[in-house]
Design an enzyme around this catalytic site. Structure first.
Site, PDB file in Angstrom:
ATOM      1  CE1 TYR A  85      -3.014  -3.051   0.343  1.00 59.21           C
ATOM      2  CE2 TYR A  85      -3.401  -2.507   2.638  1.00 59.21           C
ATOM      3  CZ  TYR A  85      -3.638  -3.312   1.545  1.00 59.21           C
ATOM      4  OH  TYR A  85      -4.504  -4.370   1.645  1.00 59.21           O
ATOM      5  CG  LEU A 122     -22.707  -3.005  -0.344  1.00 60.75           C
ATOM      6  CD1 LEU A 122     -22.491  -4.348   0.344  1.00 60.75           C
ATOM      7  CD2 LEU A 122     -24.126  -2.915  -0.891  1.00 60.75           C
TER       8      LEU A 122
END
Length: 312
Positions: free
Chosen positions: A56, A204
């Site tokens: 990352y 979501l």
């Protein structure tokens, strides 16, 4: 915040964790100060498990997370991963694992990594050799618990035979049911499941938009759920789930996280947000207790998850 046990080796974490990938890559421009505020807010609200990876930002994500958690290091568990190089090619050669762990320790500013994962399989290195090297790092006091990510059931069994695996990390959400195939082996071996992308990469979250609204380097530009032939049908599922959430007085993201918590008591979702208010909203999902009928209704709305290949 309640605690959940992952594996049989002593790892216990908050039932909702924090995934830090978005603080470094994948979701458009970020602001380190804002991200640090969000991470620290998560801890203030009871989160004790924080997840990152060497890949990352090639160390930048680890540095940011380590800085954010430095004042509370003894109160949290930090997980990171090795196994991919900057060209996104698998590399789990033993010497590279050792080098990666030394880099991660330095970037995080810690003496020991609480949970170390192989980020994904390396076709050139047997998992037995990978876990053998990881075991050496445990014995050297540089790592506490071992995990695998993005793997298969056979590899889990083979790895566990070399050294106990405490946790599997895999994508799992109302929109991605792939991880459910692992339940039998996880229960047999006593392994926990950390669910990444529990809000379906933002689908979501209650704030999903078509891909043209995202930055050019946002991974959703190529994610299949956002493909024109899939987006509207997936949005329809999300809208139906939103109506169910509103009937309970909660947000879509809270409903989605509560669904995961209701599935198995060894599942720990790790939503990630750079917004402190959204972090608080996500954590509040732990207060929502779904009934068996609620879970069945959610499964009915998205019986096979989203339309289109899962994940990225």
């Amino acid at each position: 915040m309640q605690q959940r046990r992952l594996g049989r080796q002593g790892l216990t974490v908050s039932e909702i964790g924090y995934g830090a990938m978005g603080t470094a890559v994948g979701y458009g421009p970020s602001d380190d100060t804002v991200s640090i505020t969000a991470i620290r807010r998560a801890h203030e609200l009871g989160v004790t498990h924080f997840d990152t990876a060497a890949g990352y930002g090639w160390g930048e994500g680890e540095k940011l997370l380590g800085h954010a958690l430095a004042p509370v290091r003894d109160e949290v568990t930090i997980a990171t991963k090795f196994g991919i190089d900057p060209g996104f090619v698998p590399d789990s050669r033993p010497q590279r694992i050792r080098e990666s762990v030394e880099d991660s320790l330095r970037h995080l500013g810690v003496d020991v990594i609480d949970v170390l994962y192989q980020h994904g399989p390396d076709p050139d290195v047997p998992v037995e050799d990978v876990v053998g090297t990881m075991k050496e790092l445990v014995e050297a006091g540089k790592v506490r618990y071992l995990g695998l990510s993005n793997t298969d059931a056979d590899a889990i069994r083979r790895a566990h035979a070399v050294h106990p695996i405490s946790v599997l990390q895999d994508e799992y959400s109302v929109f991605a049911h792939h991880s459910e195939q692992f339940f039998p082996v996880l229960e047999e071996l006593g392994i926990g499941l950390v669910a990444y992308s529990p809000l379906a990469h933002g689908f979501l979250s209650g704030a999903v938009t078509p891909r043209e609204k995202y930055a050019a380097d946002d991974f959703r530009q190529t994610a299949p759920w956002w493909d024109p032939e899939n987006f509207d049908r997936n949005l329809s599922k999300a809208d139906e789930l939103t109506r169910l959430a509103e009937s309970k007085g909660v947000s879509l993201s809270q409903l989605a996280l509560a669904w995961l918590l209701a599935k198995k008591d060894y599942v720990v979702p790790i939503p990630g947000s750079r917004n402190a208010d959204r972090v608080a909203q996500n954590i509040a999902a732990a207060e929502l207790k779904l009934t068996a009928d609620d879970v069945a209704r959610i499964d009915e709305i998205a019986p096979d998850g989203a339309i289109g290949r899962r994940g990225i």
